[in-house]
Design an enzyme around this catalytic site. Structure first.
Site, PDB file in Angstrom:
ATOM      1  N   ASP A  98     -18.175  22.312 -11.285  1.00 60.81           N
ATOM      2  CA  ASP A  98     -17.343  22.577 -12.454  1.00 60.81           C
ATOM      3  C   ASP A  98     -17.201  21.245 -13.174  1.00 60.81           C
ATOM      4  O   ASP A  98     -17.042  20.209 -12.536  1.00 60.81           O
ATOM      5  CB  ASP A  98     -15.965  23.050 -11.978  1.00 60.81           C
ATOM      6  CG  ASP A  98     -15.367  24.091 -12.881  1.00 60.81           C
ATOM      7  OD1 ASP A  98     -15.352  23.844 -14.100  1.00 60.81           O
ATOM      8  OD2 ASP A  98     -14.904  25.115 -12.377  1.00 60.81           O
ATOM      9  N   ASP A 203     -16.082  23.750 -18.310  1.00 59.77           N
ATOM     10  CA  ASP A 203     -14.753  24.243 -18.622  1.00 59.77           C
ATOM     11  C   ASP A 203     -14.453  24.135 -20.125  1.00 59.77           C
ATOM     12  O   ASP A 203     -14.703  23.084 -20.731  1.00 59.77           O
ATOM     13  CB  ASP A 203     -13.749  23.367 -17.837  1.00 59.77           C
ATOM     14  CG  ASP A 203     -12.346  23.902 -17.870  1.00 59.77           C
ATOM     15  OD1 ASP A 203     -12.119  24.961 -17.271  1.00 59.77           O
ATOM     16  OD2 ASP A 203     -11.469  23.268 -18.495  1.00 59.77           O
ATOM     17  N   ASP A 330      -9.157  32.576 -12.512  1.00 57.70           N
ATOM     18  CA  ASP A 330      -8.114  32.696 -13.549  1.00 57.70           C
ATOM     19  C   ASP A 330      -7.699  34.136 -13.800  1.00 57.70           C
ATOM     20  O   ASP A 330      -6.923  34.394 -14.726  1.00 57.70           O
ATOM     21  CB  ASP A 330      -8.645  32.157 -14.888  1.00 57.70           C
ATOM     22  CG  ASP A 330      -8.810  30.651 -14.900  1.00 57.70           C
ATOM     23  OD1 ASP A 330      -8.076  29.960 -14.163  1.00 57.70           O
ATOM     24  OD2 ASP A 330      -9.671  30.163 -15.651  1.00 57.70           O
TER      25      ASP A 330
HETATM   26  C1  NOJ Z   1     -10.107  26.948 -17.675  1.00 62.38           C
HETATM   27  C2  NOJ Z   1     -10.035  26.916 -16.191  1.00 62.38           C
HETATM   28  O1  NOJ Z   1     -10.792  27.968 -15.670  1.00 62.38           O
HETATM   29  C3  NOJ Z   1      -8.565  27.001 -15.834  1.00 62.38           C
HETATM   30  O2  NOJ Z   1      -8.370  27.227 -14.458  1.00 62.38           O
HETATM   31  C4  NOJ Z   1      -7.896  25.740 -16.313  1.00 62.38           C
HETATM   32  O3  NOJ Z   1      -6.502  25.857 -16.126  1.00 62.38           O
HETATM   33  C5  NOJ Z   1      -8.162  25.488 -17.803  1.00 62.38           C
HETATM   34  N1  NOJ Z   1      -9.514  25.751 -18.201  1.00 62.38           N
HETATM   35  C6  NOJ Z   1      -7.855  24.056 -18.134  1.00 62.38           C
HETATM   36  O4  NOJ Z   1      -8.846  23.197 -17.614  1.00 62.38           O
END
Ligand code: NOJ
Length: 562
Positions: A98, A203, A330
């Site tokens: 990531d 990301d 998420d």
């Molecule tokens: C997306 C990520 O998947 C999430 O987990 C994170 O909180 C935000 N971007 C900020 O990096």
């Protein structure tokens, strides 16, 4: 056309913090992952995507990076990571990292330097702005993190200016307009690529470019209302003109020179925009995660699902590639959100797997979905960890909402649903740790765990193994054109994937009820042989004998010529 490895691959997502703890500190770690590589190999996946493993104060579980070139000590050391990479490679499993390019932690050395003085060499690595003449924040943007601070700007005493943070105030946004920042990032990315990793999940990558002059949003954050706290304009920094030139510059300087895969996380991208990001000759990204199926607990009907798949296939069929997923770190658990986590948990978990693996694109499996892990409902806000849930709760309660009601509404949405420890067996803490887990284990672990699943004749894991293996022998799963039948049916999905070498027919009853349908004659008259089913024992295997499909029943047929 010759396929690239990532088009044929299945990717398994590991949220290290919750996967397997090797040293009893309650936090999953790299050595824990190493110990489970045989299970990952057994599942048959080709590649692992790790959520951030970098050094981090863990405000946002690793998406707040304080050192891009080091490993978070709670997860292990760089040597552990290199060992993992070597072992995975020797087992034929690739590894993608990531990568968070939009922001760092406020503990990153660049930010610590940058806040020291206005003329510090790192000042422009971030967005610093003075207050407006009326003393207010530089603009009206809100942050996404609901930490009781509405603004996306945080005032810093030391130099008397504000810095920009679209996420937490502990995660300042990086300034990609500034060449020295870009060069530092390319160097860091090459560090990982040269080490031999196989790509990146990027990301929030369509947010790197900010609108010229940082103008006010037309939709300023609303005051706290209900559980939604305040509503923030998430579009203002998404897909800003110049983003594609920037992505191409990043690609040229980094991943385009390696045989790796890239998958971008791109909220606010609709199908019509996809070719710009993933177009075959664009030299930007290989594929993107879109959120047209919604990020939270929104109900997706089978019709919406079909329409979304059709729309995306239409634009990527000849230009680009898709990523297929139904959950990640998420979202809620997919079997709870899209399936039925009660009576039909096993059947619906298998049906959802069938969809992810038979619609066009690269399938992504999120840890635990292969054993049908479900949402969790903690009865106290103190048991929740993730920022959105906790922040939204206090924002709402402080604005006068009922605490119990607020919790009830947040439970199915919380990102912690997918972040509880992996359920390995029915021993204490589900076999995840010998210590105290950093977040509570889902109480259903006694019933739902890998060991129990493998013992069951209806094993979900075994079903995943079969369908993942099938991808290796079924060119139509990778290459096939997508055609729907009975498109308007409200709960049945009937579609084919066909290429020169093979035609597959997929039938799925996406509902809690038995459904009778008349299969179109053009399919029924052909010689379709069933090759996979989640109801093998209870339903006839000849297409022409089928009239009724049981709740959550799904099958794959292959067209045979003799
Ligand atoms: C997306 C990520 O998947 C999430 O987990 C994170 O909180 C935000 N971007 C900020 O990096």
């Amino acid at each position: 056309m010759e396929k690239r490895w990532w088009q044929e691959a299945v990717v398994y997502q590991i949220y290290c913090k919750s996967f397997c703890d090797s040293n009893g500190d309650g936090i999953g770690d790299i050595r824990g992952v190493i110990s489970k590589l045989p299970m990952i190999k057994d599942l048959g996946v080709d590649c692992i995507w790790f959520n951030p493993l970098y050094k981090s104060p863990m405000v946002d579980n690793g998406y707040d990076i304080s050192d891009y070139e080091d490993i978070e000590p709670a997860y292990g050391t760089m040597d552990d990571f290199k060992e993992l990479l070597d072992k995975a490679h020797s087992m034929g499993i690739r590894v993608i990292m990531d990568l968070v390019l939009n922001h760092t932690s406020d503990e990153h050395k660049w930010f610590k330097e940058s806040r020291k003085s206005k003329d510090n060499p790192y000042r422009n690595f971030y967005y610093w702005r003075p207050a407006k003449p009326d003393g207010k924040e530089p603009n009206n943007w809100g942050n996404y993190f609901y930490e009781g601070r509405g603004s996306a700007w945080e005032f810093d005493e030391q130099t008397g200016e504000y810095y920009l943070h679209n996420y937490s105030y502990r995660m300042p946004d990086l300034n990609w307009e500034y060449e020295p920042l870009r060069e530092a990032m390319y160097k860091m990315m090459r560090f990982w690529l040269d080490m031999g990793i196989d790509g990146f999940r990027l990301d929030a990558v369509n947010r790197l470019k900010k609108p010229e002059g940082l103008p006010d949003s037309q939709k300023p954050p609303t005051p706290p209302v209900g559980i939604h706290g305040y509503v923030v304009d998430r579009t203002i920094c998404a897909n800003v003109p110049g983003i594609h030139e920037l992505l191409r510059e990043i690609a040229r300087n980094t991943w385009d020179n390696y045989d790796v895969m890239t998958v971008g996380e791109t909220g606010q991208v609709t199908a019509d925009m996809a070719p710009d990001f993933v177009g075959a000759d664009n030299h930007e990204l290989n594929m993107i995660f879109h959120f047209e199926l919604g990020k939270n607990a929104k109900i997706i009907t089978p019709k919406i699902y079909k329409e979304t798949q059709k729309r995306w296939f239409t634009v990527t069929e000849h230009n680009g590639w898709e990523a297929q997923f139904l959950s990640n770190h998420d979202t809620p658990r997919q079997v709870s959100r899209f399936g039925n986590d009660g009576e039909y948990r096993v059947e619906s978990a298998k049906l959802l797997a069938t969809l992810t693996h038979t619609f066009p694109g690269t399938p992504f499996v999120y840890q635990g979905e292969e054993i049908g892990m479900t949402n969790v409902y903690f009865d106290s806000i103190d048991d929740y960890d993730e920022r959105y849930t906790v922040g939204k709760y206090y924002t709402a309660v402080e604005a006068g909402a009922d605490p119990e009601e607020t919790l009830k509404m947040l439970q199915p949405l919380s990102r912690d649903n997918v972040r509880t420890p992996y359920q390995w067996n029915d021993s204490e803490n589900a076999g995840f740790t010998t210590g105290k887990p950093w977040i509570k284990v889902n109480p259903r672990y006694k019933e739902i765990n890998l060991e129990a699943d493998l013992k069951s004749k209806d094993s979900i894991f075994e079903y995943y193994k079969k369908i993942i293996k099938m991808r290796k022998n079924c060119p139509a799963m990778v290459d096939g054109k997508l055609d729907f039948y009975m498109f308007d049916h409200e709960s049945m999905l009937v579609y084919t994937r066909s290429c020169a070498r093979q035609t597959l027919l997929i039938i799925a009853n996406y509902s809690d009820n038995p459904v009778k349908i008349e299969i179109p004659e053009e399919l029924k008259s052909k010689n379709f042989t069933r090759i996979l089913s989640n109801r093998e024992e209870t339903s006839p295997s000849l297409l022409k004998e089928r009239e009724e499909w049981l709740p959550w029943e799904t099958e794959i047929y292959e067209l045979t010529t003799n």
